[in-house]
Design a protein around this motif. Structure first.
Motif: not given
Ligand SMILES: *Cc1c(COP(=O)(O)O)cnc(C)c1O
Length: 369
Positions: A341-347
């Protein structure tokens, strides 16, 4: 269309600004600046809003976690179980008590702790944790009731971190009313923000509330009499309390506006991105979080949005168990869902003062991804 910021705290509507100015003026004229009538009124109003018996205001959300953990009995050397994808506030607060943070992975769909990830973590630990901190990440209510039922069997105290989730509800119960104790923050970017720092501990356990009242003021049992260890000065001032009271009357309406913006983004159906957050009463619209298929796809999507003048951010890029400060993660652990998730999410930009035109612009850009 000019740049759409990720957030813009200068967009205070004129009616709200004059309400805040009136509230500030009356505190200045009152001559009472710490733990006065505004403070007492906000404690009452917060407890009533959440449906708990006590709210205790403190200096900020991290102090709220530290004092709540201390009040439920967490001591030096104890384990505190939490998730590693929620900004490390719990890990930092645990270290302030010389407790040792340990981590559960999260569910792949919601990125929240579940009863299943909680149980899996529990069997891998060297001893039973003294407390579990469930973070209602991005404003989504985790299934605390299920986690609490398991925690109770092991004598583990349950803390809900509601800093991102004020107003999220399930079955008529609000975030913060499920565990032994809950914490929140009034940092300016939260859904209910002060114009500075502030926080609160919320509980229906009178002895926990009493302990936090002592801890936030030097460990005093009465004026100048110190009885409780680990006390500090962590108070929220009258000005901030008065400002939060004004803003609290708008909280549900602002959360509704946030949800409506999120709905518009969902309807754009961006190709190759999945929404981690989704609209329901259990989500207060704190952050709109999407997930790309891999790290490279995330960078392409963020670059495309940047070219369209749209700012994005990542919550959060470095999981607790990979932080450079080693004392935050004494035990080696692998958390595949958290790490991916840390590598693939954004807001995406999501705040109530976004204009309809700006929301349409972001939606169009999402639709073209
Ligand atoms: C903001 C935040 C905190 C910390 O609050 P501060 O007031 O900045 O100390 C803790 N937990 C979560 C989930 C937060 O989002």
């Amino acid at each position: 269309m000019s740049t759409i910021p990720f957030n813009d705290l200068s967009r205070t509507p004129p009616e709200l600004l004059s309400e805040i100015e009136d509230a500030v003026g009356s505190v200045v004229r009152s001559g009472w600046f710490v733990m006065g009538p505004q403070h007492a009124a906000l404690e009452q109003e917060l407890a009533a809003y959440l449906g708990v018996s006590s709210a205790v205001l403190v200096g900020n959300g991290t102090d709220a976690l530290e004092l709540a953990l201390c009040a439920v009995g967490v001591k030096a050397g104890d384990l505190v179980l939490t998730t590693a994808n929620s900004g490390a506030y719990t890990s930092v607060a645990s270290r302030l008590l010389s407790a040792r943070p340990v981590f559960a992975d999260v569910a792949a769909d919601t990125l929240l702790m579940t009863a299943e990830t909680f149980e899996r973590a529990l069997v891998s630990l060297p001893k039973t944790p003294a407390a579990v901190v469930v973070t209602h990440l991005y404003g989504m209510l985790a299934n605390v009731a299920e986690i609490a039922a398991l925690a109770r069997q092991h004598g583990i105290a349950v803390v809900e971190d509601c800093a991102q989730a004020l107003g999220s509800r399930r079955g008529g119960r609000l975030a913060g009313s499920f565990g032994d104790v809950a914490t929140t923050s009034f940092y300016p970017t939260k859904n209910l923000g002060a114009l500075g720092d502030g926080g609160a501990v919320l509980t229906s356990r009178p002895e926990v509330a009493d302990r936090v009242r002592q801890l936030r003021q030097y460990g005093w049992s009465g004026k100048y009499t110190i009885e409780r260890a680990h006390g500090k000065n962590s108070r929220m001032d009258e000005l901030q309390a008065a400002i939060v009271r004004v803003k609290m009357s708008h909280l549900d309406r602002w959360n509704e506006r946030r949800r409506a913006i999120h709905t518009a983004y969902e309807e754009a159906r961006p190709t190759g991105l999945r929404f981690v957050t989704s609209v329901s009463p259990a989500y207060n619209g704190h952050l709109a979080v999407v997930q790309a298929s891999d790290a490279a796809a995330r960078e392409v999507a963020r670059d495309t949005l940047r070219s369209a003048g749209i700012a994005t951010d990542v919550h959060y890029p470095v999981p607790d168990h990979l932080q450079p400060l080693k004392e935050l993660h004494e035990f080696d652990v692998s958390l595949p869902v958290t790490e991916r998730a840390a590598q693939t999410i954004f807001s995406l930009p999501l705040f109530p003062e976004l204009s309809d035109e700006e929301v349409a612009h972001v939606s169009a850009a999402l639709g073209s991804l």
